[in-house]
Design a protein around this motif. Sequence first.
Motif, PDB file in Angstrom:
ATOM      1  N   GLY A 205       4.566  -7.960   0.982  1.00 53.06           N
ATOM      2  CA  GLY A 205       4.809  -8.877   2.084  1.00 53.06           C
ATOM      3  C   GLY A 205       3.549  -9.328   2.779  1.00 53.06           C
ATOM      4  N   GLY A 206       2.449  -9.411   2.037  1.00 52.25           N
ATOM      5  CA  GLY A 206       1.211  -9.902   2.633  1.00 52.25           C
ATOM      6  C   GLY A 206       0.514  -8.878   3.512  1.00 52.25           C
ATOM      7  N   TYR A 207       0.737  -7.598   3.261  1.00 47.70           N
ATOM      8  CA  TYR A 207       0.122  -6.555   4.086  1.00 47.70           C
ATOM      9  C   TYR A 207      -1.365  -6.441   3.807  1.00 47.70           C
ATOM     10  CZ  TYR A 207       5.011  -5.274   4.709  1.00 47.70           C
ATOM     11  OH  TYR A 207       6.357  -5.291   4.985  1.00 47.70           O
ATOM     12  N   GLU A 208      -2.106  -5.877   4.790  1.00 45.36           N
ATOM     13  CA  GLU A 208      -3.562  -5.802   4.662  1.00 45.36           C
ATOM     14  C   GLU A 208      -3.984  -4.694   3.697  1.00 45.36           C
ATOM     15  OE1 GLU A 208      -4.736  -7.649   9.000  1.00 45.36           O
ATOM     16  OE2 GLU A 208      -4.837  -5.485   8.726  1.00 45.36           O
ATOM     17  N   LEU A 209      -3.298  -3.547   3.735  1.00 36.73           N
ATOM     18  CA  LEU A 209      -3.590  -2.467   2.805  1.00 36.73           C
ATOM     19  C   LEU A 209      -2.306  -1.673   2.601  1.00 36.73           C
ATOM     20  CD1 LEU A 209      -5.624  -0.785   1.129  1.00 36.73           C
ATOM     21  CD2 LEU A 209      -5.958   0.635   3.163  1.00 36.73           C
ATOM     22  N   SER A 210      -1.828  -1.598   1.358  1.00 35.02           N
ATOM     23  CA  SER A 210      -0.599  -0.869   1.086  1.00 35.02           C
ATOM     24  C   SER A 210      -0.810   0.092  -0.070  1.00 35.02           C
ATOM     25  CB  SER A 210       0.544  -1.835   0.761  1.00 35.02           C
ATOM     26  OG  SER A 210       0.268  -2.571  -0.430  1.00 35.02           O
ATOM     27  N   TYR A 211      -0.013   1.167  -0.058  1.00 34.76           N
ATOM     28  CA  TYR A 211       0.004   2.137  -1.153  1.00 34.76           C
ATOM     29  C   TYR A 211       1.245   1.826  -1.976  1.00 34.76           C
ATOM     30  CZ  TYR A 211      -0.168   6.758  -3.480  1.00 34.76           C
ATOM     31  OH  TYR A 211      -0.225   7.781  -4.406  1.00 34.76           O
ATOM     32  N   ASP A 212       1.063   1.098  -3.058  1.00 33.82           N
ATOM     33  CA  ASP A 212       2.181   0.666  -3.881  1.00 33.82           C
ATOM     34  C   ASP A 212       2.760   1.847  -4.654  1.00 33.82           C
ATOM     35  OD1 ASP A 212       3.478  -0.655  -6.401  1.00 33.82           O
ATOM     36  OD2 ASP A 212       3.128  -2.322  -5.016  1.00 33.82           O
ATOM     37  N   THR A 213       4.054   1.875  -4.787  1.00 36.85           N
ATOM     38  CA  THR A 213       4.694   2.949  -5.536  1.00 36.85           C
ATOM     39  C   THR A 213       4.315   2.933  -7.012  1.00 36.85           C
ATOM     40  OG1 THR A 213       6.640   1.511  -5.725  1.00 36.85           O
ATOM     41  CG2 THR A 213       6.678   3.176  -3.994  1.00 36.85           C
ATOM     42  N   GLY A 214       3.675   1.863  -7.450  1.00 38.42           N
ATOM     43  CA  GLY A 214       3.150   1.829  -8.816  1.00 38.42           C
ATOM     44  C   GLY A 214       1.918   2.673  -8.990  1.00 38.42           C
ATOM     45  N   GLY A 215       1.405   3.267  -7.887  1.00 36.57           N
ATOM     46  CA  GLY A 215       0.269   4.174  -7.984  1.00 36.57           C
ATOM     47  C   GLY A 215      -1.066   3.526  -7.707  1.00 36.57           C
ATOM     48  N   TYR A 216      -1.106   2.515  -6.827  1.00 37.26           N
ATOM     49  CA  TYR A 216      -2.386   1.884  -6.534  1.00 37.26           C
ATOM     50  C   TYR A 216      -2.419   1.389  -5.091  1.00 37.26           C
ATOM     51  CZ  TYR A 216       0.428  -2.290  -7.674  1.00 37.26           C
ATOM     52  OH  TYR A 216       1.412  -3.235  -7.732  1.00 37.26           O
ATOM     53  N   LEU A 217      -3.663   1.290  -4.555  1.00 41.68           N
ATOM     54  CA  LEU A 217      -3.888   0.653  -3.270  1.00 41.68           C
ATOM     55  C   LEU A 217      -3.931  -0.850  -3.496  1.00 41.68           C
ATOM     56  CD1 LEU A 217      -6.648   2.931  -1.669  1.00 41.68           C
ATOM     57  CD2 LEU A 217      -4.215   2.879  -1.124  1.00 41.68           C
ATOM     58  N   ASP A 218      -3.329  -1.609  -2.578  1.00 40.55           N
ATOM     59  CA  ASP A 218      -3.177  -3.043  -2.802  1.00 40.55           C
ATOM     60  C   ASP A 218      -3.637  -3.811  -1.566  1.00 40.55           C
ATOM     61  OD1 ASP A 218      -2.547  -5.384  -4.001  1.00 40.55           O
ATOM     62  OD2 ASP A 218      -0.384  -5.105  -4.021  1.00 40.55           O
ATOM     63  N   ALA A 219      -4.435  -4.854  -1.775  1.00 40.21           N
ATOM     64  CA  ALA A 219      -4.831  -5.780  -0.710  1.00 40.21           C
ATOM     65  C   ALA A 219      -4.049  -7.066  -0.938  1.00 40.21           C
ATOM     66  CB  ALA A 219      -6.332  -6.044  -0.742  1.00 40.21           C
ATOM     67  N   GLU A 220      -3.019  -7.296  -0.113  1.00 37.10           N
ATOM     68  CA  GLU A 220      -2.112  -8.417  -0.365  1.00 37.10           C
ATOM     69  C   GLU A 220      -2.329  -9.604   0.560  1.00 37.10           C
ATOM     70  OE1 GLU A 220       1.855  -7.049  -0.203  1.00 37.10           O
ATOM     71  OE2 GLU A 220       1.687  -5.715  -1.913  1.00 37.10           O
ATOM     72  N   SER A 221      -2.973  -9.369   1.714  1.00 36.64           N
ATOM     73  CA  SER A 221      -3.111 -10.465   2.662  1.00 36.64           C
ATOM     74  C   SER A 221      -3.941 -11.589   2.064  1.00 36.64           C
ATOM     75  CB  SER A 221      -3.774  -9.959   3.950  1.00 36.64           C
ATOM     76  OG  SER A 221      -5.078  -9.484   3.696  1.00 36.64           O
ATOM     77  N   SER A 222      -3.649 -12.811   2.471  1.00 36.09           N
ATOM     78  CA  SER A 222      -4.347 -13.974   1.941  1.00 36.09           C
ATOM     79  C   SER A 222      -5.836 -13.869   2.227  1.00 36.09           C
ATOM     80  CB  SER A 222      -3.784 -15.249   2.576  1.00 36.09           C
ATOM     81  OG  SER A 222      -4.492 -16.388   2.138  1.00 36.09           O
ATOM     82  N   GLY A 223      -6.646 -13.882   1.171  1.00 37.59           N
ATOM     83  CA  GLY A 223      -8.090 -13.751   1.326  1.00 37.59           C
ATOM     84  C   GLY A 223      -8.567 -12.321   1.382  1.00 37.59           C
TER      85      GLY A 223
ATOM     86  N   TYR B 208      -6.325   1.682  -8.597  1.00 35.84           N
ATOM     87  CA  TYR B 208      -5.371   2.718  -8.971  1.00 35.84           C
ATOM     88  C   TYR B 208      -5.803   4.075  -8.416  1.00 35.84           C
ATOM     89  CZ  TYR B 208      -2.478  -0.223 -11.903  1.00 35.84           C
ATOM     90  OH  TYR B 208      -1.607  -1.181 -12.338  1.00 35.84           O
ATOM     91  N   VAL B 209      -4.825   4.818  -7.928  1.00 33.13           N
ATOM     92  CA  VAL B 209      -5.099   6.097  -7.276  1.00 33.13           C
ATOM     93  C   VAL B 209      -5.690   7.099  -8.261  1.00 33.13           C
ATOM     94  CG1 VAL B 209      -4.020   8.037  -6.067  1.00 33.13           C
ATOM     95  CG2 VAL B 209      -3.334   5.709  -5.531  1.00 33.13           C
ATOM     96  N   ASN B 210      -5.336   7.007  -9.537  1.00 35.99           N
ATOM     97  CA  ASN B 210      -5.884   7.971 -10.495  1.00 35.99           C
ATOM     98  C   ASN B 210      -7.376   7.774 -10.733  1.00 35.99           C
ATOM     99  OD1 ASN B 210      -5.938   5.669 -12.089  1.00 35.99           O
ATOM    100  ND2 ASN B 210      -4.429   6.383 -13.569  1.00 35.99           N
TER     101      ASN B 210
END
Length: 595
Positions: free
Chosen positions: A497-515, A543-545
């Motif tokens: 949902g465009g979050y700045e930093l998320s821990y995806d259940t797929g096992g990785y940190l994600d930067a989703e916000s635009s830019g 990825y967290v691993n």
Amino acid sequence: MTGQQPGHGGASRIFQPLEGDDPTTVAGYRLAARLGAGGMGKVYLSYTPGGRPVAIKVIRPEFGDDPEFRRRFAQEVQSAQRVQGLFTAPVIDADTDGRRPWLATAYVPGPSLADAVVAHGALPVETVLLLVAGMAEALHVIHGAGIVHRDLKPSNVLLAADGPRVIDFGIAYAADATSLTGSGVTIGTPSFMAPEQAAGGGRVTPATDIFALGQVAAYAATGSPAFGEGTSHGVLYRIVHEEPDLERVPERLRKLVTRALAKDPAARPSVAEIIELCRSANAETVLRRAEDWLPRTVAADITVRTAAPAPASDRTPPPPGYAPTAPSAPPTPAAPPPAGYAPTAPVAPGPNPAQSLAYAPTHAAPPAHRFPGRPLPPGAMPHGGMPPGAMPPVPPRRRGPVVALAAALVFGITAGATAYLLLKDKEPQTKGSASSQGGTSSQGGQGGQDGGSTDAGAKPSAEPQPKPAEFKGVNLTAGYHLTLGDDAVRPQRGEDGGYELSYDTGGYLDAESSGGNLVLLDPGQPGSLAACRADTRFTQNVYVNKLSKGRQVCVTTGTGHIGLVTVQGFSAEDSPSTYMTLDLTVWRNAAESSD
């Protein structure tokens, strides 16, 4: 692969010179000597930027080409980083994903127990009691982290001046991990296996290490294995079906060794009981480790190993992939780490609740200071194309005609006046400007000594740096996100949902916000606002691993904030939730504009 105990003898035998097929650097560590080699690879001596010696184990290429081995090696590193104690050699750096995987541990200046016994014979009873007590304390920490060593043997015990060090977790796995015996691989060294290992298919538990401890004690006291020597099959048969030969074990040690070598794992003593048996045998309520706890002949070997060779001179090119951020310059002495640099210290986990130990160490386990795996890039600014200390050339004296000189003067005055009229109105905008690197010319720096507005123009006005906001011990659960602009940064539900930093259940940190973007800093690369601004190895997820305790990730949000994530740990295998523990530093509105 032990590596820190290549054999007894003089310094030339211990610190072997690098050969043609040896690397000169490993991820920025300059290698000073070769310490030894084993079935998994070679071990080298190097130094941290602060001058502390380290042992670097470089894995053989054929192992590095095996994906299954890489998976196991990564698990080994994660397990070893959870072990921090006074009688273990801490893991301070590693790379499990590189072309040649490697692992760096603290260098221990002492021979292995195996080398000491081969060179000088069996050890005195008092020395063996202190040896066993120190090893038991090491196992207390290892087992408390949920790990079984699985290969405790004399060559994996180093004798330092202040006590033993249990090393080499090359085949140590967390107790709940899948055992390699399922794939037909034998774990351990035959002469020091427990019956459940030797028979195959048995469950490996902390009691397995207690059996090995009893074998090591018998070896140290007699100079030979408790179940004799010979072919592997013969030794393994005796371990499973026969009793050990303890006739030459001193009387004061016999009860300890006999109980530790019980065939039934449930009948073996606990770590706390082992230490109590050592106290009783020593007729002491408290064991005291004197400086001369080792025989003089063994202590002399420590002296030789303490005189480690100096680091190799910096005449070799940097390793592939290493790119300093400053232009190359003539060689200069290595600079110390910058002010404010502090290696991250992983939080040592507490004892395993499943272990009910009456024993409690009277000291705190030291943190594992993580030293950088790459030297810091040169901090000096380039010298404007001239070598350091060089003076600009003096122009030759010209003897032109008087007419030419007069014309030049008239032209110069006219041009200067024109430039002054054109720039006069723009002076407030240009005053105090400087490059993004903060550099000024040498002429500008000298011209400001006259006072007045010239001085203001020569010295760039420093913009106030954003103040960091610190958030310690944040437990970010998979499926949750962080918003760096919040006054109190706390995990909130949602990973998309465009979050700045998320821990995806797929096992990785994600930067989703635009830019927004992420940058995974190299091991040992100091994390700072300047580093996060300068590094451009952008990615959207990490990825967290690929993360281990102490690794750092820069976060730049589309809203203009910059964050530095420092990994401090991960949830236990039996935890009902999957999360990572991190420290977060946020500089709000610190992202530089791309305009």
